[in-house]
Design a protein around this motif. Sequence first.
Motif, PDB file in Angstrom:
ATOM      1  N   THR A  87      15.920 -13.057 -30.348  1.00 45.96           N
ATOM      2  CA  THR A  87      15.252 -11.892 -31.383  1.00 45.96           C
ATOM      3  C   THR A  87      16.517 -11.416 -32.356  1.00 45.96           C
ATOM      4  N   PRO A  88      16.285 -10.763 -33.652  1.00 42.50           N
ATOM      5  CA  PRO A  88      17.191 -10.308 -34.199  1.00 42.50           C
ATOM      6  C   PRO A  88      18.310  -9.365 -33.720  1.00 42.50           C
ATOM      7  N   PHE A  89      17.837  -8.884 -32.369  1.00 42.29           N
ATOM      8  CA  PHE A  89      18.700  -7.668 -31.886  1.00 42.29           C
ATOM      9  C   PHE A  89      19.592  -8.411 -30.722  1.00 42.29           C
ATOM     10  N   ASN A  90      18.998  -9.420 -30.036  1.00 39.57           N
ATOM     11  CA  ASN A  90      19.889 -10.001 -28.962  1.00 39.57           C
ATOM     12  C   ASN A  90      20.481 -11.391 -29.064  1.00 39.57           C
ATOM     13  N   ASP A  91      20.459 -12.004 -30.337  1.00 39.19           N
ATOM     14  CA  ASP A  91      20.891 -13.299 -30.695  1.00 39.19           C
ATOM     15  C   ASP A  91      22.469 -13.135 -30.830  1.00 39.19           C
ATOM     16  N   ASP A  92      23.257 -13.916 -29.730  1.00 44.46           N
ATOM     17  CA  ASP A  92      24.612 -13.921 -29.882  1.00 44.46           C
ATOM     18  C   ASP A  92      25.150 -15.323 -30.445  1.00 44.46           C
ATOM     19  N   GLY A  93      24.417 -16.387 -30.678  1.00 44.90           N
ATOM     20  CA  GLY A  93      24.508 -17.371 -31.199  1.00 44.90           C
ATOM     21  C   GLY A  93      24.929 -18.622 -30.168  1.00 44.90           C
ATOM     22  N   HIS A  94      24.845 -18.337 -28.888  1.00 49.12           N
ATOM     23  CA  HIS A  94      25.036 -19.215 -27.844  1.00 49.12           C
ATOM     24  C   HIS A  94      24.140 -20.626 -27.807  1.00 49.12           C
ATOM     25  N   VAL A  95      22.677 -20.065 -28.287  1.00 49.42           N
ATOM     26  CA  VAL A  95      21.620 -20.913 -28.226  1.00 49.42           C
ATOM     27  C   VAL A  95      21.691 -21.916 -29.274  1.00 49.42           C
ATOM     28  N   PRO A  96      21.770 -23.127 -29.362  1.00 55.95           N
ATOM     29  CA  PRO A  96      21.931 -24.106 -30.544  1.00 55.95           C
ATOM     30  C   PRO A  96      20.621 -24.036 -31.302  1.00 55.95           C
ATOM     31  N   GLY A 102      10.344 -21.846 -33.936  1.00 61.54           N
ATOM     32  CA  GLY A 102       9.958 -21.548 -35.368  1.00 61.54           C
ATOM     33  C   GLY A 102      10.442 -20.092 -35.426  1.00 61.54           C
ATOM     34  N   GLY A 103       9.776 -19.142 -34.731  1.00 63.26           N
ATOM     35  CA  GLY A 103       9.942 -17.736 -34.547  1.00 63.26           C
ATOM     36  C   GLY A 103      11.443 -17.446 -34.362  1.00 63.26           C
ATOM     37  N   GLU A 104      11.982 -18.147 -33.523  1.00 65.08           N
ATOM     38  CA  GLU A 104      13.532 -17.796 -33.070  1.00 65.08           C
ATOM     39  C   GLU A 104      14.346 -18.066 -34.288  1.00 65.08           C
ATOM     40  N   LYS A 105      14.338 -19.319 -34.993  1.00 62.38           N
ATOM     41  CA  LYS A 105      14.942 -19.548 -36.077  1.00 62.38           C
ATOM     42  C   LYS A 105      15.060 -18.447 -37.192  1.00 62.38           C
ATOM     43  N   THR A 106      13.470 -17.789 -37.308  1.00 62.83           N
ATOM     44  CA  THR A 106      13.335 -17.024 -38.400  1.00 62.83           C
ATOM     45  C   THR A 106      13.982 -15.441 -37.851  1.00 62.83           C
ATOM     46  N   ALA A 107      14.219 -15.369 -36.607  1.00 60.30           N
ATOM     47  CA  ALA A 107      14.974 -14.450 -36.192  1.00 60.30           C
ATOM     48  C   ALA A 107      16.374 -14.424 -36.460  1.00 60.30           C
ATOM     49  N   ARG A 108      16.747 -15.392 -36.219  1.00 63.55           N
ATOM     50  CA  ARG A 108      18.381 -15.736 -36.467  1.00 63.55           C
ATOM     51  C   ARG A 108      18.617 -15.825 -37.757  1.00 63.55           C
ATOM     52  N   ALA A 109      17.956 -16.183 -38.818  1.00 63.10           N
ATOM     53  CA  ALA A 109      18.122 -16.060 -40.373  1.00 63.10           C
ATOM     54  C   ALA A 109      17.939 -14.536 -40.704  1.00 63.10           C
ATOM     55  N   ALA A 110      17.203 -13.848 -40.144  1.00 61.12           N
ATOM     56  CA  ALA A 110      17.113 -12.600 -40.489  1.00 61.12           C
ATOM     57  C   ALA A 110      18.157 -11.724 -40.272  1.00 61.12           C
ATOM     58  N   GLN A 111      18.935 -12.060 -38.947  1.00 60.82           N
ATOM     59  CA  GLN A 111      20.158 -11.469 -38.463  1.00 60.82           C
ATOM     60  C   GLN A 111      21.266 -11.799 -39.349  1.00 60.82           C
ATOM     61  N   GLN A 112      21.439 -12.984 -39.825  1.00 60.41           N
ATOM     62  CA  GLN A 112      22.490 -13.529 -40.389  1.00 60.41           C
ATOM     63  C   GLN A 112      22.480 -12.975 -41.965  1.00 60.41           C
ATOM     64  N   THR A 113      21.344 -12.803 -42.464  1.00 59.75           N
ATOM     65  CA  THR A 113      21.193 -12.190 -43.793  1.00 59.75           C
ATOM     66  C   THR A 113      21.585 -10.942 -43.809  1.00 59.75           C
ATOM     67  N   PHE A 114      21.102  -9.948 -42.744  1.00 58.10           N
ATOM     68  CA  PHE A 114      21.352  -8.682 -42.480  1.00 58.10           C
ATOM     69  C   PHE A 114      23.000  -8.479 -42.594  1.00 58.10           C
ATOM     70  N   ASN A 115      23.419  -9.279 -41.677  1.00 51.34           N
ATOM     71  CA  ASN A 115      24.939  -9.245 -41.600  1.00 51.34           C
ATOM     72  C   ASN A 115      25.830  -9.658 -42.703  1.00 51.34           C
ATOM     73  N   LEU A 116      25.259 -10.514 -43.482  1.00 51.33           N
ATOM     74  CA  LEU A 116      25.863 -10.818 -44.896  1.00 51.33           C
ATOM     75  C   LEU A 116      25.658  -9.719 -45.865  1.00 51.33           C
ATOM     76  N   GLY A 117      24.556  -9.085 -45.942  1.00 48.73           N
ATOM     77  CA  GLY A 117      24.343  -7.866 -46.640  1.00 48.73           C
ATOM     78  C   GLY A 117      25.395  -6.857 -46.498  1.00 48.73           C
ATOM     79  N   MET A 118      25.511  -6.592 -45.194  1.00 50.53           N
ATOM     80  CA  MET A 118      26.588  -5.466 -44.920  1.00 50.53           C
ATOM     81  C   MET A 118      27.936  -5.794 -45.171  1.00 50.53           C
ATOM     82  N   VAL A 119      28.257  -7.105 -45.101  1.00 51.20           N
ATOM     83  CA  VAL A 119      29.466  -7.485 -45.536  1.00 51.20           C
ATOM     84  C   VAL A 119      29.668  -7.180 -46.930  1.00 51.20           C
ATOM     85  N   VAL A 120      28.841  -7.507 -47.743  1.00 49.28           N
ATOM     86  CA  VAL A 120      28.954  -7.354 -49.263  1.00 49.28           C
ATOM     87  C   VAL A 120      28.712  -5.810 -49.676  1.00 49.28           C
ATOM     88  N   VAL A 121      27.941  -5.062 -48.832  1.00 51.42           N
ATOM     89  CA  VAL A 121      28.153  -3.784 -49.215  1.00 51.42           C
ATOM     90  C   VAL A 121      29.254  -3.248 -48.927  1.00 51.42           C
TER      91      VAL A 121
END
Length: 266
Positions: A87-96, A102-121
């Motif tokens: 999920t976007p809240f427990n993904d630590d990147g260990h699972v390839p 499909g749902g898990e890929k969406t969750a990881r993409a959402a988490q990475q997008t949020f992290n990128l947004g925080m870096v930009v801010v």
Amino acid sequence: MRPPQVCSLASQASTVAAWSTVTVNTASRTSCRLTASFPPRAAWTALRTPALGRSYATQHQRQPQSSSSSSSASSSSSSASRRRSVTPFNDDGHVPWSELSGGEKTARAAQQTFNLGMVVVGVVLTGGVCYFLFTEVFSPNSKVSSFNRAVDRIKADHRITDLLGDSRKIIAHGEETANKWRRARPIASTERTDSQGEHLVMQFHVEGPRAEGMAYLHLLRRPGQSEFVYQYFYVDVPGHDRIYLEKSVGSAPSDKKGTLFGIKWA
């Protein structure tokens, strides 16, 4: 078959040893040779027993290893099947990525997008803070820099130090507030822009061991110029004449006092 070899074979088992003893007592050396050529079944059993025991032990030792390997493979497969969903809240990147649904890929993409947004801010906020510090503090044309240069000129002018006292004990600060720390008091200043250029008008208090006064300055940066120039800069000490440090023709206020309706105006 040689007699010493026959005797050594007979001595390896207890049953063979008993049989050889009876034979030696009742028969001659020839009969020992003849009987030794046909050893009893107990001797062969005694000789084969250690080998059979070793083979049985080896089989039993191999069986636990194979069972342990099969159990580890089953446990790894069961652990892989029992892994928690990403999920976007427990993904630590260990699972390839290839093992995600499909749902898990969406969750990881959402988490990475949020992290990128925080870096930009964070980068934008850091840039804004750095720009503010440069323009308001470190820039040669900032208010702080203009204030520091004016204080240095006041301390270097002997006319002012004669009235206020020792230059090392002269203190400059802004308007009076409840804050007892004088450096935290705000400096009264005004900025405006007109056809002549950018104007900066400032006033602050100066205190010495002998007296107190007020400093006034007006800076102007005309279009096309990179630095401010003084229009006027003077210090008023009560009971003494105004002391000009900078005075542009027609820009400095008059030091003559007039009277209107019985009130004296500077």
